[in-house]
Design a protein around this motif. Structure first.
Motif, PDB file in Angstrom:
ATOM      1  N   ARG A  64       4.442  47.561  48.650  1.00 13.82           N
ATOM      2  CA  ARG A  64       4.675  46.048  49.044  1.00 13.82           C
ATOM      3  C   ARG A  64       3.149  45.739  48.736  1.00 13.82           C
ATOM      4  NH1 ARG A  64       8.136  46.500  54.734  1.00 13.82           N
ATOM      5  NH2 ARG A  64       9.520  47.851  53.740  1.00 13.82           N
ATOM      6  N   ASN A  65       3.422  44.318  48.252  1.00 16.48           N
ATOM      7  CA  ASN A  65       1.968  43.576  48.198  1.00 16.48           C
ATOM      8  C   ASN A  65       1.497  42.957  49.127  1.00 16.48           C
ATOM      9  OD1 ASN A  65       0.139  42.972  46.364  1.00 16.48           O
ATOM     10  ND2 ASN A  65       1.168  41.686  44.814  1.00 16.48           N
ATOM     11  N   GLU A  66       1.256  43.761  50.142  1.00 21.80           N
ATOM     12  CA  GLU A  66       0.749  43.056  51.450  1.00 21.80           C
ATOM     13  C   GLU A  66      -0.333  42.125  51.243  1.00 21.80           C
ATOM     14  OE1 GLU A  66       2.428  43.334  54.322  1.00 21.80           O
ATOM     15  OE2 GLU A  66       3.413  45.414  54.179  1.00 21.80           O
ATOM     16  N   VAL A  67      -0.344  41.088  52.170  1.00 21.88           N
ATOM     17  CA  VAL A  67      -1.261  40.021  51.890  1.00 21.88           C
ATOM     18  C   VAL A  67      -2.737  40.356  52.509  1.00 21.88           C
ATOM     19  CG1 VAL A  67      -2.186  37.606  52.243  1.00 21.88           C
ATOM     20  CG2 VAL A  67       0.195  38.100  51.878  1.00 21.88           C
ATOM     21  N   ASN A  68      -2.641  41.000  53.674  1.00 24.79           N
ATOM     22  CA  ASN A  68      -3.730  41.616  54.225  1.00 24.79           C
ATOM     23  C   ASN A  68      -3.556  43.086  54.854  1.00 24.79           C
ATOM     24  OD1 ASN A  68      -5.076  39.096  54.444  1.00 24.79           O
ATOM     25  ND2 ASN A  68      -3.982  38.539  56.231  1.00 24.79           N
ATOM     26  N   PRO A  69      -3.926  44.107  53.881  1.00 26.65           N
ATOM     27  CA  PRO A  69      -3.743  45.413  54.070  1.00 26.65           C
ATOM     28  C   PRO A  69      -4.714  45.793  55.229  1.00 26.65           C
ATOM     29  CG  PRO A  69      -4.261  45.259  51.747  1.00 26.65           C
ATOM     30  CD  PRO A  69      -4.231  43.847  52.340  1.00 26.65           C
ATOM     31  N   ARG A  70      -4.382  46.200  56.248  1.00 25.37           N
ATOM     32  CA  ARG A  70      -5.461  46.464  57.375  1.00 25.37           C
ATOM     33  C   ARG A  70      -5.287  47.717  58.094  1.00 25.37           C
ATOM     34  NH1 ARG A  70      -4.004  41.374  61.443  1.00 25.37           N
ATOM     35  NH2 ARG A  70      -1.733  41.797  60.944  1.00 25.37           N
ATOM     36  N   ASN A  71      -6.260  47.872  59.252  1.00 22.66           N
ATOM     37  CA  ASN A  71      -6.158  48.857  60.104  1.00 22.66           C
ATOM     38  C   ASN A  71      -5.681  50.316  59.449  1.00 22.66           C
ATOM     39  OD1 ASN A  71      -6.605  47.290  62.125  1.00 22.66           O
ATOM     40  ND2 ASN A  71      -4.325  46.949  62.552  1.00 22.66           N
ATOM     41  N   PHE A  72      -6.692  50.421  58.601  1.00 21.97           N
ATOM     42  CA  PHE A  72      -6.868  51.989  57.834  1.00 21.97           C
ATOM     43  C   PHE A  72      -5.502  52.092  57.016  1.00 21.97           C
ATOM     44  CE2 PHE A  72      -7.809  56.551  58.684  1.00 21.97           C
ATOM     45  CZ  PHE A  72      -8.462  56.764  57.280  1.00 21.97           C
ATOM     46  N   ILE A  73      -4.657  53.156  57.152  1.00 20.14           N
ATOM     47  CA  ILE A  73      -3.433  53.404  56.597  1.00 20.14           C
ATOM     48  C   ILE A  73      -2.338  52.895  57.115  1.00 20.14           C
ATOM     49  CG2 ILE A  73      -4.210  55.420  55.470  1.00 20.14           C
ATOM     50  CD1 ILE A  73      -2.755  57.181  57.436  1.00 20.14           C
ATOM     51  N   PHE A  74      -2.662  51.854  58.558  1.00 22.02           N
ATOM     52  CA  PHE A  74      -1.243  51.387  58.959  1.00 22.02           C
ATOM     53  C   PHE A  74      -0.460  50.292  58.227  1.00 22.02           C
ATOM     54  CE2 PHE A  74       0.760  47.954  61.667  1.00 22.02           C
ATOM     55  CZ  PHE A  74       1.443  48.857  62.566  1.00 22.02           C
ATOM     56  N   ARG A  75      -1.276  49.401  57.611  1.00 18.02           N
ATOM     57  CA  ARG A  75      -0.634  48.609  56.727  1.00 18.02           C
ATOM     58  C   ARG A  75      -1.063  48.874  55.239  1.00 18.02           C
ATOM     59  NH1 ARG A  75       2.621  44.592  58.033  1.00 18.02           N
ATOM     60  NH2 ARG A  75       1.848  44.367  60.347  1.00 18.02           N
ATOM     61  N   SER A  76      -0.365  49.362  54.084  1.00 20.02           N
ATOM     62  CA  SER A  76      -1.216  49.615  52.990  1.00 20.02           C
ATOM     63  C   SER A  76      -0.022  49.048  51.719  1.00 20.02           C
ATOM     64  CB  SER A  76      -1.445  51.008  52.671  1.00 20.02           C
ATOM     65  OG  SER A  76      -0.582  52.025  53.357  1.00 20.02           O
ATOM     66  N   ARG A  77      -0.597  48.996  50.738  1.00 20.75           N
ATOM     67  CA  ARG A  77       0.407  48.417  49.536  1.00 20.75           C
ATOM     68  C   ARG A  77       1.333  49.603  49.140  1.00 20.75           C
ATOM     69  NH1 ARG A  77      -4.551  44.405  47.640  1.00 20.75           N
ATOM     70  NH2 ARG A  77      -3.538  42.587  48.867  1.00 20.75           N
ATOM     71  N   GLU A  78       0.739  50.780  49.183  1.00 15.65           N
ATOM     72  CA  GLU A  78       1.350  51.849  48.730  1.00 15.65           C
ATOM     73  C   GLU A  78       1.665  52.816  49.813  1.00 15.65           C
ATOM     74  OE1 GLU A  78       0.038  53.822  45.131  1.00 15.65           O
ATOM     75  OE2 GLU A  78       1.051  55.768  45.590  1.00 15.65           O
ATOM     76  N   PHE A  79       2.891  53.222  50.201  1.00 18.38           N
ATOM     77  CA  PHE A  79       2.981  54.176  51.409  1.00 18.38           C
ATOM     78  C   PHE A  79       4.389  54.958  51.283  1.00 18.38           C
ATOM     79  CE2 PHE A  79       6.205  51.348  53.161  1.00 18.38           C
ATOM     80  CZ  PHE A  79       6.009  50.192  52.778  1.00 18.38           C
ATOM     81  N   GLU A  80       4.556  55.757  52.158  1.00 10.30           N
ATOM     82  CA  GLU A  80       5.857  56.443  52.221  1.00 10.30           C
ATOM     83  C   GLU A  80       6.845  56.404  53.339  1.00 10.30           C
ATOM     84  OE1 GLU A  80       5.778  61.070  50.412  1.00 10.30           O
ATOM     85  OE2 GLU A  80       3.950  60.566  51.258  1.00 10.30           O
ATOM     86  N   GLN A  81       7.983  56.530  53.119  1.00 14.97           N
ATOM     87  CA  GLN A  81       8.810  55.996  54.266  1.00 14.97           C
ATOM     88  C   GLN A  81      10.020  57.320  54.304  1.00 14.97           C
ATOM     89  OE1 GLN A  81      10.768  52.539  52.554  1.00 14.97           O
ATOM     90  NE2 GLN A  81       9.924  51.297  54.445  1.00 14.97           N
ATOM     91  N   MET A  82      10.197  57.578  55.415  1.00 17.63           N
ATOM     92  CA  MET A  82      11.127  58.673  55.805  1.00 17.63           C
ATOM     93  C   MET A  82      12.567  57.737  56.404  1.00 17.63           C
ATOM     94  SD  MET A  82       8.994  61.412  57.474  1.00 17.63           S
ATOM     95  CE  MET A  82       8.599  60.582  58.970  1.00 17.63           C
ATOM     96  N   GLU A  83      13.467  57.627  55.405  1.00 18.03           N
ATOM     97  CA  GLU A  83      14.537  56.862  55.907  1.00 18.03           C
ATOM     98  C   GLU A  83      16.184  57.721  55.772  1.00 18.03           C
ATOM     99  OE1 GLU A  83      13.884  52.157  55.301  1.00 18.03           O
ATOM    100  OE2 GLU A  83      14.287  53.384  53.225  1.00 18.03           O
ATOM    101  N   ILE A  84      16.711  57.315  56.848  1.00 14.42           N
ATOM    102  CA  ILE A  84      18.098  57.611  56.913  1.00 14.42           C
ATOM    103  C   ILE A  84      19.189  56.484  57.100  1.00 14.42           C
ATOM    104  CG2 ILE A  84      19.882  58.692  58.447  1.00 14.42           C
ATOM    105  CD1 ILE A  84      17.440  60.610  59.622  1.00 14.42           C
ATOM    106  N   GLU A  85      20.106  56.716  56.141  1.00 17.56           N
ATOM    107  CA  GLU A  85      21.203  55.505  56.171  1.00 17.56           C
ATOM    108  C   GLU A  85      22.385  56.402  57.029  1.00 17.56           C
ATOM    109  OE1 GLU A  85      20.219  52.468  55.591  1.00 17.56           O
ATOM    110  OE2 GLU A  85      18.429  53.539  55.227  1.00 17.56           O
ATOM    111  N   PHE A  86      22.694  56.107  58.120  1.00 14.00           N
ATOM    112  CA  PHE A  86      23.826  56.976  58.724  1.00 14.00           C
ATOM    113  C   PHE A  86      25.313  56.213  58.688  1.00 14.00           C
ATOM    114  CE2 PHE A  86      26.253  58.970  61.754  1.00 14.00           C
ATOM    115  CZ  PHE A  86      26.026  60.424  61.697  1.00 14.00           C
ATOM    116  N   PHE A  87      26.303  56.480  57.884  1.00 17.68           N
ATOM    117  CA  PHE A  87      27.655  55.668  57.777  1.00 17.68           C
ATOM    118  C   PHE A  87      28.485  56.185  58.824  1.00 17.68           C
ATOM    119  CE2 PHE A  87      25.267  56.244  53.763  1.00 17.68           C
ATOM    120  CZ  PHE A  87      25.142  55.009  53.102  1.00 17.68           C
TER     121      PHE A  87
END
Ligand code: GAP
Length: 431
Positions: free
Chosen positions: A171-194
């Motif tokens: 995400r091209n975050e406007v204000n990446p901040r707070n160390f790795i809290f808000r970054s432009r490249e990051f990893e997600q662990m997602e579940i879509e439960f149907f």
């Protein structure tokens, strides 16, 4: 927070990306210890949410997808931040991050807000005239919806079931901040439960419980996490209900993970935009329907940051101050330090040999340099839960000492029982 950031850099957990060139804002590199911590977290999450469940399968999809995906998902239309610029100092801000109507840096007048799409654009193709514009995915979940039909057909899963994925998002975050809290490249662990629409509420409750249990099982202090219920009027365009798990970081409460009821929004959108039928046929009830989706969506980097902040502690041992990272043994980057009390008299050979044997199964670290107390402190600072020392008694009766990081208590154990001890304390057992 500064102490955590400085420890991360000093001990090789996390560095700024491309630092020798001045760094890239919002991009971070996980060093030798950081990568182990992150892998342990991801593996534990996968073990609990995928391998231990008979109603879940996994996916590892490509980061670049067809550009139409982002039209159907609503990202091209809706994934905007409203930005304002300061007319004096030219600094740029997200309008929703401002308290007043003047520039927070210099007090100058601000421009009218402008919409800015947060997706990272890229070009696919080798020649300028035929290359197409597309995006690096801003969330991992869309590939799960797009692949839904292939997955349920090939895995023979029946509703209710889930699809899980761990991967990079941008995400091209406007204000990446707070160390790795808000970054432009990051990893997600997602579940879509149907699930079926009438069962949405039941599965939402189920996932609330699973999320809480996992975060406390990997060691987060339950007093530092809480639920935040999004008010109806502030819900994202796809959501019927969203509840976030928040952690109390040193800079305040922040979202670790979202849980959303996305209803039938995504499958309906992708069916309309692709022209493909994405409904599910239940062979038992002979019903055909578009399943609803309950989505637990976690950030790997934010989880790492919460674990790092939660683990950090300063205490005093034998009148000496120490910094100790109290990681749960299950996710600690190194499980055991192995030391000879002294290098001479054959103790180093015995310790080396023991360390090599343990290394087949556990992340271990051999250290023979300096006073034993200093070696313990170095392990405490990177959160190694156990230190094993080979001493003169080892030569007599093949026993070693095991020191626990948290209590600093030591016990003697036969050398051939050390593996089973680490197995019990570091791996499968859950609270
Ligand atoms: N598919 C739903 C979704 O992506 P989200 O709330 O935008 O929902 C889910 O993101 C999680 O991803 C967040 O709870 C957070 O942990 C992580 N995340 C989102 N943006 C992030 C960023 N810029 N930097 C680090 N983590 C981020």
């Amino acid at each position: 927070m500064e102490k955590v950031v400085s420890l991360c850099k000093r001990r090789g957990f996390i560095f700024q990306s491309s630092e020798i060139y001045g760094g890239v804002n919002g991009c971070w590199d996980f060093g030798p210890l950081g990568v182990e911590l992150k892998r342990n977290l991801k593996n534990d999450w996968w073990y609990v949410n995928v391998l231990q469940r008979d109603d879940m399968v996994g996916l590892d999809a490509s980061i670049i997808m067809h550009p139409q995906v982002w039209v159907a998902s609503g990202h091209v239309e809706q994934f905007h931040d409203m930005l304002v610029d300061c007319k004096s100092c030219k600094h740029r801000f997200r309008q929703d991050h401002l308290d007043g109507s003047r520039c927070p840096d210099c007090g100058g007048e601000l421009t009218e807000p402008k919409a800015f799409n947060s997706m990272l654009r890229t070009r696919l193709g080798v020649s300028d005239d035929t290359a197409t514009d597309t995006y690096l995915r801003p969330e991992t979940c869309q590939s799960i919806f797009v692949d839904f039909k292939d997955i349920y057909a090939t895995s023979r899963m029946k509703i209710p079931f889930g699809i899980a994925q761990i991967g990079k998002s941008f995400r091209n975050e406007v204000n990446p901040r707070n160390f790795i809290f808000r970054s432009r490249e990051f990893e997600q662990m997602e579940i879509e439960f149907f699930c079926k629409e009438p069962e949405e509420a039941k599965w939402f409750e189920h996932w609330l419980e699973c999320i809480w249990t996992w975060y406390t099982d990997v060691g987060l202090n339950p007093k530092k996490i809480r639920w935040f219920e999004h008010p109806k009027e502030a819900l994202a365009h796809y959501s019927k209900r969203t509840t976030d798990l928040e952690y109390e970081f040193p800079f305040g409460w922040g979202e670790l993970q979202g849980l959303a009821n996305r209803g039938t929004f995504d499958l309906t959108q992708h069916a309309q935009h692709s022209g493909k039928d994405l409904s599910f046929f239940d062979p038992d009830s002979k019903e055909r329907f578009v399943p609803s989706v309950i989505e637990p969506s976690a950030g790997v980097d934010r989880t790492c940051l919460a674990i790092l902040c939660d683990a950090y502690e300063e205490d005093v041992i034998d009148e000496e101050p120490r910094v100790v990272m109290r990681f749960h043994p299950r996710i600690a980057p190194i499980k055991a330090g192995v030391f000879p009390l002294v290098k001479k008299d054959g103790l180093a050979d015995i310790a080396r040999d023991l360390e090599r044997k343990l290394r087949r199964k556990f992340a271990t670290f051999y250290d023979q340099g300096g006073a034993i107390g200093r070696r313990y402190r170095r392990m405490d600072e990177i959160g190694t839960p156990f230190c094993i020392t080979v001493d003169y008694e080892t030569k007599e009766n093949s026993t070693v000492t095991i020191r626990e990081r948290d209590t600093t208590k030591q016990e003697r154990l036969p050398m051939d029982e050390v593996g089973a001890y680490l197995e019990k304390r570091c791996t499968s057992e859950r609270n």
